[in-house]
Design a protein around this motif. Structure first.
Motif, short mmCIF file in Angstrom:
data_model
loop_
_atom_site.label_atom_id
_atom_site.label_comp_id
_atom_site.label_asym_id
_atom_site.label_seq_id
_atom_site.Cartn_x
_atom_site.Cartn_y
_atom_site.Cartn_z
N ASP A 28 49.92 -42.36 -1.11
CA ASP A 28 50.85 -43.02 -0.32
C ASP A 28 51.85 -44.06 -0.85
N SER A 29 51.20 -44.39 -2.01
CA SER A 29 52.28 -45.80 -2.56
C SER A 29 53.27 -45.14 -3.72
N LEU A 30 53.22 -43.74 -3.75
CA LEU A 30 54.03 -43.03 -4.90
C LEU A 30 55.53 -42.94 -4.34
N ASP A 31 56.32 -43.26 -5.09
CA ASP A 31 57.86 -43.39 -4.72
C ASP A 31 58.48 -41.88 -4.58
N VAL A 32 59.15 -41.59 -3.61
CA VAL A 32 59.60 -40.33 -3.37
C VAL A 32 60.76 -40.03 -4.33
#
Length: 792
Positions: A96-100
């Motif tokens: 959920d913390s990964l950047d799109v």
């Protein structure tokens, strides 16, 4: 007492004394727990810079370990720390913390579906995707496709990094199933300067020098060659109305060629009465066969002419290439050396005596060739030439579109030449594209053997571009949908569409909406469908043909309907907004509704008709019991006629859902059995849900014996403890055996999941037990639950 200024204790507006978190969860917590304006105006809060209430521990906010996982996620995704991998909650926080906006080569291997769903929702223009569930789409494939397309659209037209994009395409080829390219970059304005100022001087490359592969011409059959050698004679025959004609009639009078015979020339006009005789019947059969052969020869000659156009285009490109090479060689050739001139001997001037620092002789600097060159061009003439330059399509090149060959597992390909994001900086050159672009695209599409959907929309196409791509699409047997909508196609695209429809496996959908197709092209489509039906009667059929908003005309509809009637093609037809005469449309549509059995859906909205024409269409529609969709809004029909059409469609849909109507093989017993099986839709849904739930309960796994024994031991311990504590109850005379009954009842309930039969006696419960069961958490429909258990 003077009122104190409330803003004296607030920090200056331009001074940032505290920071607001950027994470969404922290922002939510900050909005909830941030201090009010009244609290900030207190005298004790005047120098406050840290607001710790924004970090109050909460289950949504997370602990320090969760914040550490988020910090680690920003460092990379390829190597995840082992403690994070072992804990599912921390792994969820990591994804959920990964950047799109991560580069594709750094995140294509991520298997988390929720991450790719965030990528798709952030980068896709389709807002309806947010309503789809996690298991309704291939989020990973869509996300990888969007990221790759983003790289393609950002690449400048003058430079295509083929090695890097090929390597990246090789990494993600197994996940990409769809590609939708809309905004390709165009050439900058300075690339067109040499077309205006001087002769074209383009750099020659291997891609430009590569010619178009054109097959050889089709030769005539020996029978046709013998007929061509014989002396021919011209006979003019009027348009005859035959029921099953297999040719296209383009004019009222048709000129045909027949071998020379002993009879004299005959001229048959419409005013003459055609009497039924053997000679004239034989002439009609000869006329039909000769016209069929002539049409085949015309189609073959048209294809050969198209091939010749491709050869001419290739030859012109090669000649231009050679001319550029020669001119470039001339420009690069060193200039001839100037003739040597004899230097005149100058008498040496007497040296002047040096009397000071300013009298010292100094040689001039050598000429370095950097002197200012004055622009002596005619600026007015140059400006006129710039204004006359129209940025033709052959000069507007894009990147090499053959890169689609990297994705050999591609199912859907959509390309729109809409140019870059222009906003208010519109220019014609952004929307144009060259024939070389189509050649490169055709080279890539030809290798996609699994391609099912091909769409080339919103582009400025012409007959030559369509011919190039049609020859490539013809080789794809798995292709089902072809869309050339909004492509500005004119009526000279008949040869390309005939080549596209000459297939062993016919397309399912051909969408040609919002073009400029007319009589010739539509007639060619119908003729190609007729030939396909005659050659392969049991083959696949064209299900949908879209011709909406095309100036078809009365003849175009007549040619199309005349050729498709009697075939199995066209289950759905869309002719919304076509331009034609009202009486002609009514006659042709009525004939189609009466004689074309496979037709199920017909859209003809926004056509300028009249109530009289609408009446003839309604009469034809009433005789058709198979069509289940008919759209006629905006056709100037009366409300009563639209209502009649709606009633007829409802009748046909009812017959479709009740197949026993009109079936003479059905008996009274079978009809009664069918009627008894009918259910109300709500009742049928409830019964289906109950059946599904019963099947689920029947197939659920049984509880293990260890869990049952543990539950029974816990119940026994609780009961024994209650009996030991209740001393007075043990000393009092035992008149009721409620605890025992409850124990047996609990044990029976605990064993309900086993094979033991369920026994329920409602009269054995006392008031306390009823209250106990009444307030116990459980299903709301407890009565029906016990009733179902009793029935089982």
């Amino acid at each position: 007492m003077d009122d104190e200024n409330d803003e004296d204790f607030l920090p200056p507006p331009n001074l940032c004394t505290f920071s607001i978190p950027k994470e969404p969860d922290l922002l939510v917590e900050y909005e909830l727990y941030r201090p009010s304006m009244g609290t900030r105006r207190l005298h004790s809060e005047r120098n406050r810079g840290v607001y710790s209430e924004a970090f109050i521990e909460h289950e949504r906010l997370g602990t320090l370990a969760d914040l550490s996982v988020r910090a680690l996620a920003k460092l990379g995704t390829r190597h995840i720390a082992p403690p994070v991998k072992q804990d599912p909650m921390k792994l969820r926080i990591h994804y959920d913390s990964l950047d799109v906006n991560l580069p594709l080569e750094e995140c294509y291997f991520v298997e988390d579906v929720r991450f790719w769903r965030r990528v798709v929702l952030a980068k896709s223009s389709d807002k309806t995707l947010q309503f789809k569930k996690i298991d309704e789409c291939d989020w990973r494939g869509m996300g990888i496709s969007l990221k790759y397309v983003e790289l393609v659209e950002a690449c400048p037209a003058a430079y295509w990094p083929e090695k890097q994009m090929a390597d990246l395409g090789q990494l993600v080829r197994n996940y990409v199933r769809t590609l939708h390219i809309k905004h390709l970059q165009s050439l900058d304005d300075h690339f067109f300067t040499h077309y205006v100022v001087s002769e074209p001087e383009l750099d020659a490359s291997s891609a430009e020098s590569a010619g178009i592969v054109v097959s050889s011409d089709e030769s005539d059959t020996p029978v046709e060659e013998e007929e061509a050698e014989e002396e021919e004679e011209i006979i003019v025959i009027p348009k005859l109305k035959l029921k099953r004609e297999t040719v296209r009639i383009l004019d009222k009078e048709v000129r045909i060629s027949v071998p020379n015979r002993s009879t004299k020339n005959e001229f048959v006009t419409e005013s003459e009465d055609i009497k039924p005789s053997v000679g004239k019947q034989s002439r009609i059969s000869i006329w039909t066969t000769d016209v069929e052969g002539q049409k085949r020869r015309d189609a073959r000659h048209a294809r050969n002419a198209a091939r010749q156009q491709l050869r001419d285009l290739d030859r012109e490109k090669k000649e231009e290439h050679e001319r550029r090479k020669q001119r470039r060689a001339l420009l690069r050739a060193p200039p001839p050396p100037p003739p040597k001139q004899k230097k005149k001997k100058k008498k040496a001037a007497p040296e002047k005596p040096i009397t000071g620092a300013f009298n010292i002789p100094v040689d001039p600097e050598p000429d370095d060739g950097q002197a200012k060159i004055v622009d002596i061009r005619n600026k007015e003439k140059l400006l006129n030439r710039i204004k006359r330059y129209d940025y033709p399509a052959k000069h507007c090149h894009h990147i090499d579109l053959s890169f689609v060959r990297y994705f050999d597992m591609l199912n859907s390909l959509t390309i729109e030449f809409l140019g870059p994001e222009m906003d208010l900086r519109y220019h014609k050159r952004h929307m144009n594209f060259s024939h070389e672009d189509m050649v490169h695209l055709a080279d890539g599409v030809r290798t996609l053997k699994q391609l099912k959907i091909f769409r080339l929309r919103n582009s400025r196409m012409d007959s030559m571009k369509l011919l190039i791509i049609a020859r490539a699409l013809k080789q794809l047997d798995a292709l089902e949908v072809v869309d050339f909508g909004y492509d500005q196609l004119k009526d000279n695209c008949n040869v390309a569409l005939e080549i596209l429809l000459e297939r062993k496996v016919m397309l399912k959908r051909l969408e040609l909406e919002y073009n400029k197709l007319s009589r010739v092209t539509v007639g060619s489509i119908g003729y190609a469908l007729r030939c396909h039906a005659d050659n392969d009667k049991n083959g696949t059929t064209l299900q949908y043909l879209g011709l909406a908003n095309n100036p078809l005309g009365e003849l175009g509809l007549s040619f199309l309907f005349h050729n498709i009637m009697g075939t199995s093609h066209l289950v759905e037809l869309n002719i919304n907004g076509v331009e034609a005469d009202a009486s002609g449309i009514a006659r042709d549509v009525g004939n189609l509704l009466r004689n074309h059995a496979p037709l199920r859906r017909l859209d003809m909205a926004s056509i300028k008709l009249s109530p009289v024409a609408g009446r003839s269409i309604i009469r034809a529609l009433e005789t058709n019991h198979k069509i289940i969709h008919f759209e006629c809004r905006g056709c100037d029909l009366s409300p009563d006629q639209e209502y009649e059409a709606d009633v007829i469609i409802r009748r046909n849909n009812y017959s479709l859902h009740h197949p026993y109507l009109g079936d003479t093989k059905q008996t009274e017993t079978s009809l009664l059995g069918y009627l008894s099986s009918l259910r109300h839709p709500i009742v049928a849904k409830i019964e289906a849900e109950n059946a599904r739930r019963a099947e689920c309960v029947r197939n659920r796994p049984l509880k293990s014996s260890s869990e049952l024994s543990v539950n029974e031991e816990e119940i026994l311990e609780e009961i024994t403890q209650e009996q030991e504590l209740d001393i007075w109850q043990s000393l009092a005379p035992q008149q009721q055996t409620a605890p025992k009954k409850s124990f047996t009842k609990f044990s029976a309930l605990s064993m309900g999941s086993t094979q033991l039969p369920f026994v329920f006696n409602p009269n054995s419960f006392d008031e306390n037990e009823i209250r106990e069961h009444l307030y116990m958490p459980g299903p709301q429909n407890r009565h029906y639950y016990f009733q179902r258990q009793l029935e089982n």
